[in-house]
Design an enzyme around this catalytic site. Sequence first.
Site, PDB file in Angstrom:
ATOM      1  N   HIS A 252       0.838  -1.207   0.000  1.00  0.00           N
ATOM      2  CA  HIS A 252       0.000   0.000   0.000  1.00  0.00           C
ATOM      3  C   HIS A 252       0.869   1.253   0.000  1.00  0.00           C
ATOM      4  O   HIS A 252       1.006   1.936   1.010  1.00  0.00           O
ATOM      5  CB  HIS A 252      -0.959  -0.012   1.192  1.00  0.00           C
ATOM      6  CG  HIS A 252      -2.049  -1.022   1.059  1.00  0.00           C
ATOM      7  ND1 HIS A 252      -2.048  -2.211   1.760  1.00  0.00           N
ATOM      8  CD2 HIS A 252      -3.166  -1.030   0.286  1.00  0.00           C
ATOM      9  CE1 HIS A 252      -3.134  -2.909   1.430  1.00  0.00           C
ATOM     10  NE2 HIS A 252      -3.818  -2.219   0.540  1.00  0.00           N
ATOM     11  N   ASN A 253       1.448   1.548  -1.157  1.00  0.00           N
ATOM     12  CA  ASN A 253       2.322   2.697  -1.315  1.00  0.00           C
ATOM     13  C   ASN A 253       1.945   3.458  -2.591  1.00  0.00           C
ATOM     14  O   ASN A 253       0.959   3.118  -3.259  1.00  0.00           O
ATOM     15  CB  ASN A 253       3.785   2.240  -1.350  1.00  0.00           C
ATOM     16  CG  ASN A 253       4.025   1.148  -2.376  1.00  0.00           C
ATOM     17  OD1 ASN A 253       3.495   1.196  -3.491  1.00  0.00           O
ATOM     18  ND2 ASN A 253       4.807   0.138  -2.019  1.00  0.00           N
ATOM     19  N   ALA A 254       2.723   4.479  -2.926  1.00  0.00           N
ATOM     20  CA  ALA A 254       2.388   5.331  -4.074  1.00  0.00           C
ATOM     21  C   ALA A 254       2.487   4.589  -5.400  1.00  0.00           C
ATOM     22  O   ALA A 254       1.821   4.961  -6.376  1.00  0.00           O
ATOM     23  CB  ALA A 254       3.293   6.568  -4.090  1.00  0.00           C
ATOM     24  N   VAL A 255       3.298   3.534  -5.459  1.00  0.00           N
ATOM     25  CA  VAL A 255       3.397   2.758  -6.708  1.00  0.00           C
ATOM     26  C   VAL A 255       2.093   1.995  -6.944  1.00  0.00           C
ATOM     27  O   VAL A 255       1.611   1.899  -8.079  1.00  0.00           O
ATOM     28  CB  VAL A 255       4.600   1.794  -6.676  1.00  0.00           C
ATOM     29  CG1 VAL A 255       4.763   1.100  -8.026  1.00  0.00           C
ATOM     30  CG2 VAL A 255       5.885   2.540  -6.320  1.00  0.00           C
ATOM     31  N   HIS A 256       1.512   1.450  -5.857  1.00  0.00           N
ATOM     32  CA  HIS A 256       0.195   0.804  -5.976  1.00  0.00           C
ATOM     33  C   HIS A 256      -0.841   1.829  -6.455  1.00  0.00           C
ATOM     34  O   HIS A 256      -1.662   1.528  -7.332  1.00  0.00           O
ATOM     35  CB  HIS A 256      -0.218   0.216  -4.630  1.00  0.00           C
ATOM     36  CG  HIS A 256      -1.678  -0.165  -4.542  1.00  0.00           C
ATOM     37  ND1 HIS A 256      -2.233  -1.165  -5.317  1.00  0.00           N
ATOM     38  CD2 HIS A 256      -2.684   0.340  -3.781  1.00  0.00           C
ATOM     39  CE1 HIS A 256      -3.526  -1.283  -5.027  1.00  0.00           C
ATOM     40  NE2 HIS A 256      -3.821  -0.373  -4.111  1.00  0.00           N
TER      41      HIS A 256
ATOM     42  N   HIS B 156      -7.005   6.613  -3.301  1.00  0.00           N
ATOM     43  CA  HIS B 156      -7.890   5.658  -2.617  1.00  0.00           C
ATOM     44  C   HIS B 156      -7.253   4.979  -1.407  1.00  0.00           C
ATOM     45  O   HIS B 156      -7.965   4.465  -0.548  1.00  0.00           O
ATOM     46  CB  HIS B 156      -8.384   4.590  -3.606  1.00  0.00           C
ATOM     47  CG  HIS B 156      -7.382   3.517  -3.882  1.00  0.00           C
ATOM     48  ND1 HIS B 156      -6.277   3.719  -4.693  1.00  0.00           N
ATOM     49  CD2 HIS B 156      -7.284   2.238  -3.442  1.00  0.00           C
ATOM     50  CE1 HIS B 156      -5.568   2.609  -4.737  1.00  0.00           C
ATOM     51  NE2 HIS B 156      -6.140   1.701  -3.989  1.00  0.00           N
TER      52      HIS B 156
ATOM     53  N   GLN C 212      -3.181 -16.369  -2.741  1.00  0.00           N
ATOM     54  CA  GLN C 212      -3.526 -15.852  -4.063  1.00  0.00           C
ATOM     55  C   GLN C 212      -4.647 -16.652  -4.725  1.00  0.00           C
ATOM     56  O   GLN C 212      -5.532 -16.081  -5.365  1.00  0.00           O
ATOM     57  CB  GLN C 212      -2.288 -15.814  -4.958  1.00  0.00           C
ATOM     58  CG  GLN C 212      -1.280 -14.749  -4.552  1.00  0.00           C
ATOM     59  CD  GLN C 212      -1.907 -13.368  -4.429  1.00  0.00           C
ATOM     60  OE1 GLN C 212      -2.533 -12.868  -5.355  1.00  0.00           O
ATOM     61  NE2 GLN C 212      -1.759 -12.750  -3.256  1.00  0.00           N
TER      62      GLN C 212
END
Length: 420
Positions: free
Chosen positions: A146-150, A186, A347
């Site tokens: 949950h970071n800016a790349v996501h 989000h 997964q």
Amino acid sequence: GDARVRGQTGVVSERRGSYPFIDFRLLNNTTLSGEIGTKKKVKRLLSFQRYFHASRLLRGIVPQASLYLLDEDYLGQARHMLSKVGMWDFDIFLFDRLTNGNSLVTLLCHLFNVHGLIHHFQLDMVTLHRFFVMVQEDYHSQNPYHNAVHAADVTQAMHCYLREPKLANFLTPSDIMLGLLAAAAHDVDHPGVNQPFLIKTKHHLASLYQNVSVLENHHWRSTIGMLRESRLLAHLPKEVTQDIEQQLGSLILATDINRQNEFLIRLKSHLDNQDLRLEDAQDRHFMLQIALKCADICNPCRVWDLSKQWSERVCEEFYRQGDLEQKFELEISPLCNQQKDTIPSIQIGFMTYIVEPLFERWAQFTGNTPLSENMLNHLRRNKAKWRSLLHKQHSSSRSNDHSGQVTGSQEQTLNEEETP
């Protein structure tokens, strides 16, 4: 207005905090100088930090890690990638490296320009860039997932979905701007732990939102706080900005995984009854919610190399939470026990019960476009690969058993992993 988003201090009191007995530094690695004895001192310090961060940006002092400071070769490669931003095999990890960790800001500036939003809403480019930097900086880079790349990945997916003919033919500039902003923000200020963790540690956000969509409410309110601080939309009529804020909330709150069945049932009903009227703003908004939900969990529908990276990242974040829970003698949350919950089993369960039902309905809505077919094909292939890896893990665990036989307890564990 709501006290939680009324001003800088109000935003801080919600957006930064500490657990009652777990030091928040364990999650965000922030180092506070000296021993702080009271909550009042903590609040004062954090409020000052938030004010300083905001006012620094508003004065135009932008962090130095900018796309424009990069080597010309990297700039050229980044520009070339942006020319293919609508392709489903877009590699956000490579793009983030080429932009020196500024993938979200760079992507948003490009997409707002491509969609004509800067001209349509008469947005000031400097203010817009500052706002995007604020959003990007409010993600925690130390979170594996949950970071800016996501956020950039979800935004790129949202751009692809907004171009689907069934939707694109009806979208207004407001719809497009809302879709891109909601995708970008989000998960802003995500602490790297889930809602049950916040509830059982009696975190102040859980109390603030009465244990309902705690993180999603926080992401929304944080976004509104930054929008108001940046004054990006200050030139628009008040009723327009209020509507934008409320619709952003409705979109971001839709990403709560606990509401998955609610949205699936409603989507199925619309598709079965063929009563979606995209000329109607309410129906368009609902489909934007569905598009954002798809974008948020589209990792299993990406090409294997990208999908696998995301799978490993999200499981690493789960395992970190499990380690925290173990350290503080809390019950380990589902999917967070590294000894029991393997990446393949997590997964396969995620794909089977969450991703497949949603994307099959999305394909039905779009009319099985090439993009929808491509995503479902990747999803099926990726699931088959995880099943193969799970089988290898099981075979390995059997061969490692000294007796050469699977014990009763091992058999039970394997069965549990097959149906997570």
